[in-house]
Every structure is written in C-alpha cells, then in structure tokens.
Enzyme design. Sequence first.
Site, PDB file in Angstrom:
ATOM      1  N   CYS B  86       0.856  -1.228  -0.081  1.00  0.00           N
ATOM      2  CA  CYS B  86       0.055   0.105   0.044  1.00  0.00           C
ATOM      3  C   CYS B  86       0.955   1.431   0.210  1.00  0.00           C
ATOM      4  O   CYS B  86       1.495   1.553  -1.017  1.00  0.00           O
ATOM      5  CB  CYS B  86      -0.855   0.005   1.012  1.00  0.00           C
ATOM      6  SG  CYS B  86      -2.316   1.253   1.241  1.00  0.00           S
ATOM      7  N   HIS B 203      -3.476  -5.907   1.197  1.00  0.00           N
ATOM      8  CA  HIS B 203      -2.882  -5.912   2.537  1.00  0.00           C
ATOM      9  C   HIS B 203      -2.462  -7.437   2.772  1.00  0.00           C
ATOM     10  O   HIS B 203      -3.682  -7.801   3.654  1.00  0.00           O
ATOM     11  CB  HIS B 203      -3.418  -5.071   3.534  1.00  0.00           C
ATOM     12  CG  HIS B 203      -3.136  -3.528   3.329  1.00  0.00           C
ATOM     13  ND1 HIS B 203      -2.254  -2.874   4.316  1.00  0.00           N
ATOM     14  CD2 HIS B 203      -4.004  -2.786   2.805  1.00  0.00           C
ATOM     15  CE1 HIS B 203      -2.481  -1.698   3.842  1.00  0.00           C
ATOM     16  NE2 HIS B 203      -3.320  -1.618   2.974  1.00  0.00           N
ATOM     17  N   GLU B 205      -0.806  -8.439   5.219  1.00  0.00           N
ATOM     18  CA  GLU B 205      -0.683  -8.845   6.480  1.00  0.00           C
ATOM     19  C   GLU B 205      -1.993  -8.801   7.218  1.00  0.00           C
ATOM     20  O   GLU B 205      -2.046  -9.104   8.298  1.00  0.00           O
ATOM     21  CB  GLU B 205       0.328  -7.492   7.202  1.00  0.00           C
ATOM     22  CG  GLU B 205      -0.457  -6.442   7.203  1.00  0.00           C
ATOM     23  CD  GLU B 205      -0.496  -5.465   5.807  1.00  0.00           C
ATOM     24  OE1 GLU B 205      -0.291  -6.127   4.789  1.00  0.00           O
ATOM     25  OE2 GLU B 205      -0.783  -4.250   6.023  1.00  0.00           O
TER      26      GLU B 205
END
Lengths: 80, 243
Positions: B86, B203, B205
């Site tokens: 990002c 994302h 994560e």
Amino acid sequence: MRARVFITPKKGVLDPQGKAVERSLHALGFAEAHDVHLGKYIELSIEGGDRAQAERRTDEMCRRLLANGVIEDYRFELQD
Amino acid sequence: MRWGVVTFPGSNDDHDALYALDHVLGQDAVSLWHKERDLKGVDCVLLPGGFSYGDYLRCGAMARFSPIMESVVELARRGGFVWGVCNGFQVLCEAGLLPGALIRNRSLQFICTPVQLRVEETETPFTNQYTRGEIISIPIKHGEGCYIADPVTLEQLEENRQVVLRYVDSSGRATPEANPNGALNNIAGIVNAQRNVFGLMPHPEHAVEKLVGGEGGLRLFQSLITAHADGTHRPAAAVAPGH
C-alpha cells in the site's frame, strides 16, 4: 527571489478529480467548461545566486521532489 | 529469516506486519526506525501501509528521502528483498525501485473491502507457493491505489511477466467492474525486472488468520521464506563505505 511553481497532471493521465469538478460545473449550468484539471501551486523564496542559477535550482527541485515526472508536468515563474 | 519493518511517521500497519511475521509465521522480525540507516542485518525490508509524512505533496514522496531509505535502496540494488504494501508500494514507486505511480482512485473514494486477486506469475520469490491463475482474497484500504505507467513501461511489465497480481471478479476475469480503483490492466501488484522488489496495494498482513479476514495473504510471506531458504536469491555482499 520568489518562485511560483505550477504542477498539473500529465496529458493523458487519468484525472478523476478534474472529471468530478467538470461534472459539478456542468450541474451548475456552466456547460461551456471543459478539460478541467486540478494541479498544485507552490510558492517559495530562493536566497542568493543569480537568475540563471535560481532557474537551474528550481528546475532541479521540481524534477527531484515537487513533481513526479511519471504523472505530472510542471512549469515555474521567477520574480525578483 | 530476518525481516525488518520500517516505521515512518504516519505508518499504521507496521505493527500488523510485525504481528503477522512474528506471531503467525514465527519469523525473526524487527522494527526499523525511519531516521536510522542500520538495517540490522535483515534479509527483507517491508515498507508498511499507512500515511507516511501525512501523504504530504504526494503519497510516499517524503518517505523516499528518509535516512533508512538510502539503506533500503542500497539493499535493493544489491539484490536484497524489498517489499512494499500500500503506502509502501507508493514509496517504492516514488523511490524509483518500481516503475509507474499510484494516483487517486477513479471513484475519488477511499475504499476498504476484500478483493479477489488472480496470481498472474508464480516464478517470483514472493509468489512461488501459489499456482498460476489461482484466485485469492486479500483486503484493500486506500484512496490512492490506481496504478498507472506510460504505455511502453506497461507493455514491458506485461511482456516480462512482472504483473504479479490482478484484480478479478469471482470467476477470475479482470473486468472493469472488478477493478476497484481504475488501475491500468487491473494491476494490483508488480515486481521489478530483477524480481527482488515487490509492491502491491492489497494488505497481505491483514489476511493471515482464518479468524480475521482469511488466509489469502499467508503464502506471499511463505513464498519469500521458501525462496530465502532455497538461497535462489541472495544479495551481493554490502560494500563498505569508501570502497
């Protein structure tokens, strides 16, 4: 010396903000408004040096930080 | 494998990344501060999501000039792994480690939603645990995620198979409707020509546990762990300053 830097989206690069503003202008009855583009205006003072040097340095500032050459064009004016 | 996650002023996914690496994947993960130059011997630097330097001027434009980035650029040039998520992707583009740029979403809206992604290329250290064409779900949350590049660059990216992830619909088609932000060719993630630098808007994560958001991103991390263990990608030795 005072520098006035104008940064605009490169021709052909998507400009959703410009498009949205254009639509709003049309909605307000300004049907004659076209090719709306939003950019940035930056002012800065430059200490010392002559005009040629200030021009070179400002150009370098634009290339290295103020504008992103992939998506933006820039031009600037110098005032004593 | 040792990972470093950079914290810039305004980063806000740094701890999510550290959690994913440390708690979920059992990796040795350390925090790296933007004002430092020491990468603490990490094998991969991860630039996290967030709003580094308040997104002033352009997203990622300021972060690029922080002291840590000098070391990150140097690591990338030596062939070390650098990964931007990002805002991290935006920083990598601004730093010139990845081609192109990320501009305002076509809708002008900040979008926070899970998206379907097609894994386009598996011969990279970041995607070797997927099968080509596989569809995975990972969330996005950004206002400036519309990937653009000039036509020549775009053609090169496609030709060299550097487009790693593409936004698709549930049946795997890269349609305009499946494109959340207007990115050219539905591009969600790319690698550099050397395949050691990776940037993506989604994302991973946030997609490492079944309980919250699914595990669609897990194998991106596992791919790099595998690549590192295989030793197929090894950075050249650091050159001491002054040599």
